[in-house]
Design an enzyme around this catalytic site. Sequence first.
Site, mmCIF file in Angstrom:
data_model
loop_
_atom_site.group_PDB
_atom_site.id
_atom_site.type_symbol
_atom_site.label_atom_id
_atom_site.label_comp_id
_atom_site.label_asym_id
_atom_site.label_seq_id
_atom_site.Cartn_x
_atom_site.Cartn_y
_atom_site.Cartn_z
ATOM 1 N N GLU A 155 39.813 38.082 48.785
ATOM 2 C CA GLU A 155 40.672 39.203 48.406
ATOM 3 C C GLU A 155 40.924 40.226 49.513
ATOM 4 O OE1 GLU A 155 39.632 41.088 44.739
ATOM 5 O OE2 GLU A 155 39.945 39.272 43.573
ATOM 6 N N GLU A 349 38.319 32.836 41.078
ATOM 7 C CA GLU A 349 37.745 33.801 40.129
ATOM 8 C C GLU A 349 38.683 33.965 38.946
ATOM 9 O OE1 GLU A 349 36.729 37.744 41.541
ATOM 10 O OE2 GLU A 349 35.865 36.898 43.384
HETATM 11 C C1 NOJ Z 1 37.357 40.557 42.398
HETATM 12 C C2 NOJ Z 1 36.225 40.484 43.368
HETATM 13 O O1 NOJ Z 1 36.308 39.412 44.250
HETATM 14 C C3 NOJ Z 1 34.875 40.585 42.711
HETATM 15 O O2 NOJ Z 1 33.972 40.964 43.686
HETATM 16 C C4 NOJ Z 1 34.943 41.544 41.542
HETATM 17 O O3 NOJ Z 1 33.690 41.832 41.035
HETATM 18 C C5 NOJ Z 1 35.830 40.946 40.487
HETATM 19 N N1 NOJ Z 1 37.133 40.643 41.031
HETATM 20 C C6 NOJ Z 1 36.002 41.817 39.246
HETATM 21 O O4 NOJ Z 1 36.584 43.015 39.573
#
Ligand code: NOJ
Length: 443
Positions: A155, A349
């Site tokens: 990200e 994710e």
């Molecule tokens: C994106 C991130 O990569 C992760 O670290 C985070 O905890 C989750 N989404 C939820 O926000």
Amino acid sequence: MGAATSSIQIEGASAEDGKGENIWDVYAKEEGRIHGGQNAVTACDHYHRFRDDVAMMKEMGLKAYRFSVDWSRGLPEGRGRVNEKGVRFYQELIDELLANGIEPYLTLYHWEMPYELYKCGGWMNPRSVQWFGDYAKLVAERFSDRVKYFFTINEPQCFTGLGYLTAEHAPGLKAPVRDTFEMAHNILKAHGRATQMLREYGKQKLTIGLAPTAGMTYPASGSAEDIEAARESLFSLPDLPVWTWNVAWWSDPVIFGKYPEEGLVKYEKYLPKITDEDMKLISEPIDIYGQNIYNGKCIRMGKDGKPEEVKRFDGFPRTAANWPVTPEALEYGVKFLYERYRKPIYITENGISCADVVSIDNKVHDSNRTDFLARYLRALKKAAGEADVRGYFQWSLMDNFEWNKGYSERFGLVYVDYQTQERIWKDSAFWYRDVIKNNGNNL
Ligand code: NOJ
């Protein structure tokens, strides 16, 4: 099918066994930055409990586990001196996963810039490309005999946008827009350099990708116009100054070797010098494409022939983090991404924060999570008919340190009691185990 975590969010042991500080370790010490003044010093204490945690993954039937290496655990200053104890921790974790039949997927950068490198400018310093490449070499040398799958960067949209534009995340700066484009360019080059180094020093044939994110889009109806509007909108670029949440600026250069034309015009006066050589490095071929997908916007074709967002009605379903529940994002997002990039896709994710509590029967009845995951997985199944979907990682294996929100958001399949470190399977974890066992046929 698997689950994902990241190092600082679960490990704890933030100053143990020679680990150096990263920007989040330092940021958490500053008053007013993190919810309730919390920090990740202990987090889920995974550093000491990883064998039990892997046993839990096995019991859940996870086929794969996506985790990240904390750069400053292996290289306390970010470069140079190797901390053997830190390296050993990940080697033991990997061995444990393999001994339990779980495929490790290793992310190199999940937001933890070593503080010593940050002091030298972090991603603003063009030498960050070299630093990250050298770190990738170490990762390849020490882990790639056992790990086949790698994601370079997680990200970039978030750690540049939240870290350097809105100042909600470490290092908590509101940098000039020009700087953020400079950083983005270095980050993309660092991704390319790391890909090269992983390949060059890999001990077997490796499968390499990156794991960006962005809000997806989906059409308001099945009409060709609305679908086209949603597609167009997904790859369009936002206005300044908060520009980082988009797909094309981060993925087009990696896959096509050029920045999107729209951005070259729109962002022109903020762009650093971009050379052919840079673009060649950035577009070092990757094998797989990851995407973290949580939600999306509903789009229709406006009367003026331009895509427009359909406003959500009052009471629209939302998660505890106030994110909209939009399973269509996983169907159309994946289809659109595959159409454009033609790379095997991993959902690196996907998950939901719920207001989970331990009930009177000592169980956690998180029906919202099960409902959310069932809807999203069904949507993914639809996409899988048209796109080459290779994997799905639920976020997250267990509740953890949710960055500036501290422990106030619970994203886990497993509930963590932070007072005792007890792990309690939520109902959704039992459900997910069944889904995996049935290979999704019972969805
Ligand atoms: C994106 C991130 O990569 C992760 O670290 C985070 O905890 C989750 N989404 C939820 O926000």
